[in-house]
Structure formats: structure tokens, C-alpha cells
Design a protein around this motif. Structure first.
Motif, PDB file in Angstrom:
ATOM      1  N   ASP A 116      25.011  -6.042  18.898  1.00 34.11           N
ATOM      2  CA  ASP A 116      25.457  -7.332  18.260  1.00 34.11           C
ATOM      3  C   ASP A 116      24.565  -8.441  18.042  1.00 34.11           C
ATOM      4  O   ASP A 116      23.528  -8.317  18.873  1.00 34.11           O
ATOM      5  CB  ASP A 116      26.820  -7.808  19.225  1.00 34.11           C
ATOM      6  N   TYR A 117      24.973  -9.565  17.497  1.00 30.15           N
ATOM      7  CA  TYR A 117      24.247 -10.611  17.142  1.00 30.15           C
ATOM      8  C   TYR A 117      24.803 -11.924  17.405  1.00 30.15           C
ATOM      9  O   TYR A 117      25.904 -11.968  17.311  1.00 30.15           O
ATOM     10  CB  TYR A 117      23.695 -10.809  15.690  1.00 30.15           C
ATOM     11  N   VAL A 118      23.928 -12.955  18.055  1.00 34.03           N
ATOM     12  CA  VAL A 118      24.506 -14.243  18.539  1.00 34.03           C
ATOM     13  C   VAL A 118      23.541 -15.283  17.937  1.00 34.03           C
ATOM     14  O   VAL A 118      22.357 -15.418  18.424  1.00 34.03           O
ATOM     15  CB  VAL A 118      24.606 -14.414  19.955  1.00 34.03           C
ATOM     16  N   ALA A 166      23.550 -17.088   5.077  1.00 33.73           N
ATOM     17  CA  ALA A 166      22.774 -15.783   4.870  1.00 33.73           C
ATOM     18  C   ALA A 166      22.949 -14.861   5.797  1.00 33.73           C
ATOM     19  O   ALA A 166      22.746 -13.672   5.438  1.00 33.73           O
ATOM     20  CB  ALA A 166      21.314 -16.107   4.156  1.00 33.73           C
ATOM     21  N   PHE A 167      22.840 -15.024   7.049  1.00 35.81           N
ATOM     22  CA  PHE A 167      22.526 -14.072   8.027  1.00 35.81           C
ATOM     23  C   PHE A 167      23.958 -13.437   8.378  1.00 35.81           C
ATOM     24  O   PHE A 167      23.924 -12.329   8.674  1.00 35.81           O
ATOM     25  CB  PHE A 167      22.332 -14.780   9.267  1.00 35.81           C
ATOM     26  N   GLY A 172      26.405  -8.896   8.657  1.00 35.40           N
ATOM     27  CA  GLY A 172      28.019  -8.722   8.636  1.00 35.40           C
ATOM     28  C   GLY A 172      28.553  -9.524   9.730  1.00 35.40           C
ATOM     29  O   GLY A 172      28.559  -9.446  10.970  1.00 35.40           O
ATOM     30  N   LYS A 173      29.904  -9.930   9.507  1.00 33.03           N
ATOM     31  CA  LYS A 173      30.641 -10.629  10.538  1.00 33.03           C
ATOM     32  C   LYS A 173      30.973  -9.938  11.774  1.00 33.03           C
ATOM     33  O   LYS A 173      31.272 -10.428  12.870  1.00 33.03           O
ATOM     34  CB  LYS A 173      31.703 -11.619   9.920  1.00 33.03           C
ATOM     35  N   VAL A 204      31.482 -22.972   8.620  1.00 30.10           N
ATOM     36  CA  VAL A 204      30.848 -21.412   8.340  1.00 30.10           C
ATOM     37  C   VAL A 204      31.211 -20.307   9.234  1.00 30.10           C
ATOM     38  O   VAL A 204      31.800 -19.316   8.870  1.00 30.10           O
ATOM     39  CB  VAL A 204      29.451 -21.643   8.304  1.00 30.10           C
ATOM     40  N   LEU A 205      31.138 -20.535  10.328  1.00 28.66           N
ATOM     41  CA  LEU A 205      31.409 -19.473  11.616  1.00 28.66           C
ATOM     42  C   LEU A 205      33.045 -19.298  11.336  1.00 28.66           C
ATOM     43  O   LEU A 205      33.475 -18.053  11.399  1.00 28.66           O
ATOM     44  CB  LEU A 205      31.093 -19.936  12.931  1.00 28.66           C
TER      45      LEU A 205
END
Ligand code: PLP
Length: 459
Positions: A116-118, A166-167, A172-173, A204-205
Motif C-alpha cells: 500500500d501507499y500513504v 496524479a499519484f 490507483g485509489k 481530492v482524497l
């Protein structure tokens, strides 16, 4: 002439500090492997290692400790803290934790899986390490101005919103269980984040179904900067600004050791009742019952009271004013700094202070050692030692953009005369900068190496 701010308090208790000789300090720092974390506090004259947990508490906080209710479950101090959190942050659920990183650990262990990404403006080192230790990725996306020590911008802690969008499209969410914003941005120079930026990040989030958690430890200092610098916010109170800040978030992690003016403690707050249930299960396993977390009842009371004191605008004018005063004195003496000066610390720009030391020879570490040797001042390196990374593909070192020495000012602890002493000692080190040499690492652990690494001086 630069004038220091007037203190909105008088001193009731004092703690003596001891000066050592330069020879003593040379031997102390060599024995510590040139790592200032390994030096005994009593061998330090002015301790600027951190503003975390080093505040002087008020008489109101100390008297609150006397009404600490040490019942295992449902102590009265939990409810005082709940009231403060409701009124300032507006989150309906919270759990106390023994400090900020415990809140981070519980939040990430509950929400993240490997891969995952934070995203954040800039993760603090414990935040990053807690994310990475779970096999997830901590991604910084502060605005470009936030990475240039010389650019003047009122909100250098802002998130680059276009990059964030863009990220989200790129990874992908579904691989982003939460986004974060650190207020103020500690690793980027204690720089504030504007209310408008927090609102945009939240928008945005949320449009992508991703919750926003604020790393809130310096929320009051951030609110003061918003009041002073964001045009539309000038007439509002710091409480109103804090209320609106958190209204955009789904929760926060809080190290109470900063803007709750206490020596230990933290909490994790949120809106989602289902998340709260899951968090409670982990909390019981790692910290304690949900009405005390890892804390005593007396600690909860001191936090409940400190959260309000930190929002007091006379206190904030003095607090931000004292840090600004030190910055202005250093600037007057020609010392290269990160500008504008942040909320809780002055950051020396080691790349410009010691331009003859290349980044691989750890100029910020060398400067921190020199400040200790010259004047028994303890600071902390925020540069290659703390933030360099290994490229996973090539194994090469990726050096951080900022190579800083942080002079963090404990709250309500040092006098303005101490600030003058710090400025004058730094000027002495600057005059002799050509004699300062680089260092190499001789021991490092796998995570958070700056705490326990050992160094050797290069010839
Ligand atoms: C921005 C930020 N987040 C998190 C933390 C971690 O808090 P603690 O030291 O209470 O674990 C800190 C501590 O310095 C911090 O500055």
C-alpha cells in the motif's frame, strides 16, 4: 535591534544546568560514537535535541496531576480529555496512547497491508518507519518550495495537490488506504500548511474515497501561522482555525509531547465507529484499556489542560516569537538557515554552512558534533543520516534534498538569554567552519538508524 518576545509567565521552579570544558566534551562525544543521542543529558548545557516531551508544564497542569484518577477503567481524566478533544478537534472517538508513534503504529497496523501507499506532505521519521515496517510505502509530496531552504513562501509545508491527484491516478485509489498531512511539517523545517491546502487535500482524497488523517502534533503552532499569514483567516481565533482544520479530516495521530505541553502521551482520534472498534482491539493488546491507553490518569489530565494552553494566543505569540528571535539573531550573524524560520525550531542549512564537506561525508552530523564540542549545545541531524534511502533496484544511496541541523526549542523552558548564547556559539563554529571535517558511519541498525548509529571522524 532585534527584540526578543516578552514571556507571558513567570518562573516558579528552576532546574540547574552544568557547563563542562571543551576537553571534557571532546572525550564525551568520542565515547558516544559521535552520536548526540548517546550523550547523557547532564553533560549538555542547552538541549535542543527535541521540542518533544521537553516542555515546562504550568501550575494548572501540575495541579491537574493531583486529581489523577488511577482507576483501570473509566477514570475521570479520560472524560476531561474527551471534552478537550471534542471541542478542539471535533472527533467523536479517540484512544489515548503512550506517545505519538504508538498512535501511528496502531493506525497503520489496522489500515495498511504490504504494497500500500500513504501520501503526505512529508512523513516524520517514526511515521515513515511505521509504514515501511509493514511493507507499505510512505510517499512525500510537499510543494517544490518546501525543498529549497532559501525560497521564501508562507506555507512551505503545503502538499503539492496536482502531484497528489496524479499519484492517485498512477497507483490507483485501492492501494491508498489513507492520506496524511503533517502540521507543521517537522522534517521540512517546521513549516506550516495553509487551511486552504488542507481543504484541497481533503477534497481530492475524499473524491477518491480515501480518508485523511492529520499528524497533528503541532496543530496550535500551525493554527497561529494560519492566523498570521493566510489573508482570509486574520480575524479568527486559533481555536476556530483548529476546529476548521480538523473538520476536513477523518482522524488524527497526536503526539501530546508537543502542542499539549506535556512530557509524555499521545492519542489517535477518528470519526468512523467501525474503525474505532478495530483500533480498540489492537490498543488493548499493545497499549492498555481504551480509557487510559498507555498512560496514567494524571497524564491524561495534564494533556486535557495543555491542549487549551497551547492555543492561548499570548503564549503562541511568545512561542513563535522566541523561535523567530533565535532565527533573526543567527541570520544577523550571517549563518545559513532554512527560511522562513519554522514554528518549533531553527534549522541550519549544513550544505551552505559546510560547503567543503560532500553529502556522503555527513555535513549535518559534523555540524551537530561541532556545536556540542564548542558550546555544549545538543541539536539533531535531519539530513543524510536520518533520511538517506537505498535505491531498491540499484542499491545506490539516494541523498535527501535537505541537509539540516535542527535546533528545536523546548516550550517555556529556555530564556531569551539562552537564545543569545546559542546564536553566539553558532557564530563561533561558523567562523572556524573550514577546520570542521566529515564523518562516516561505523555501525547502523536496520530502522531509524540515527538514534543508535555510531560514527568515526574522517581524517
Ligand atoms: C511530526 C511528528 N510526528 C510524529 C512524531 C512522533 O511522536 P512521538 O515522539 O511522541 O512518538 C513526532 C515526534 O517528534 C513528530 O515531530
Amino acid at each position: 535591534m532585534i527584540r526578543p518576545p516578552i514571556e507571558p509567565f513567570r518562573i516558579k521552579v528552576v532546574e540547574p544546568v552544568r557547563m563542562t570544558t571543551e576537553d571534557e566534551r571532546r572525550s564525551i562525544i568520542a565515547k558516544a560514537g559521535y552520536n548526540l543521542f548517546r550523550v547523557r543529558a547532564e553533560d549538555i548545557y542547552i538541549d535542543l535535541l527535541t521540542d518533544s516531551g521537553t516542555s515546562a508544564m504550568s501550575d494548572r497542569q501540575w495541579s491537574g496531576m493531583m486529581i489523577g484518577d488511577e482507576s483501570y477503567a473509566g477514570c475521570r481524566n479520560f472524560y476531561s480529555l474527551e471534552e478537550s478533544i471534542r471541542k478542539i478537534y471535533g472527533f467523536p472517538y479517540f484512544v489515548p496512547t503512550h506517545q505519538g508513534r504508538a498512535a501511528e503504529h496502531i493506525l497503520f497496523a489496522t489500515m495498511l497491508k504490504p504494497g500500500d501507499y500513504v501520501p503526505s506532505n512529508m512523513h516524520f521519521d517514526t511515521t515513515r518507519a511505521n509504514i515501511e515496517s509493514l511493507g507499505a510505502h510512505a510517499v512525500d509530496m510537499v510543494i517544490p518550495e518546501g525543498l529549497d531552504p532559501q525560497t521564501i513562501h508562507p506555507f512551505k509545508g503545503n502538499v503539492d495537490v496536482a502531484r497528489l491527484e496524479a499519484f492517485i491516478r498512477e497507483v490507483g485509489k485501492d492501494r491508498i488506504p489513507l492520506g496524511m498531512v503533517t502540521i507543521t511539517n517537522n522534517n521540512g523545517g517546521g513549516q506550516p500548511v495553509s487551511l486552504e491546502n488542507i481543504r484541497q487535500v481533503s477534497e481530492v482524497l475524499h473524491r477518491n474515497g480515501i480518508p485523511l488523517f492529520i499528524d497533528a502534533c503541532r496543530y496550535a503552532e500551525n493554527a497561529y501561522f494560519i492566523q498570521q499569514r493566510e489573508e482570509s483567516q486574520a480575524g479568527r481565533t486559533t481555536l476556530e482555525i483548529a476546529n476548521e482544520t480538523f473538520s476536513y479530516a477523518d482522524g488524527c495521530t497526536m503526539s501530546a509531547k508537543k502542542d499539549a505541553l506535556v512530557n509524555i502521551g499521545g492519542f489517535l482520534a477518528m470519526r468512523d465507529p467501525a474503525l474505532y472498534e478495530r483500533i480498540c482491539q489492537r490498543l488493548i493488546l499493545w497499549e492498555g484499556f481504551p480509557t487510559y491507553g498507555g498512560l496514567a490518569g494524571r497524564d491524561l489530565e495534564a494533556i486535557a489542560r495543555g491542549l487549551w494552553e497551547a492555543l492561548d494566543e499570548n503564549y503562541l505569540a511568545y512561542r513563535i516569537g522566541q523561535v523567530g528571535y533565535l532565527g533573526a539573531r543567527l541570520k544577523e550573524l550571517g549563518i545559513p538557515l532554512l527560511e522562513p524560520v519554522g514554528g518549533h525550531a531553527v534549522y541550519l542549512d549544513a550544505k551552505r554552512f559546510l560547503p567543503h564537506i560532500p553529502q556522503e561525508h555527513l555535513p549535518a552530523q559534523a555540524l551537530a558534533v561541532e556545536l556540542y564540542t564548542a558550546g555544549s549545545i545538543r541539536t539533531v541531524e535531519i539530513g543524510t543520516v536520518m533520511n538517506a534511502r537505498q535505491d531498491p533496484q540499484t542499491g545506490e544511496t539516494i541523498y535527501p534534498a535537505l541537509e539540516l541541523v535542527r535546533m528545536a526549542i523546548p516550550r517555556r523552558v529556555y530564556t531569551n538569554t539562552h537564545m543569545d548564547y546559542i546564536a553566539e556559539t553558532t557564530a563561533r563554529v561558523y567562523e572556524q567552519r573550514e577546520k570542521t571535517g566529515g564523518y562516516k558511519i561505523v555501525y547502523e541498525p536496520p530502522f531509524l538508524r540515527h538514534f543508535t548509529a555510531r560514527f568515526a571522524a574522517l581524517d
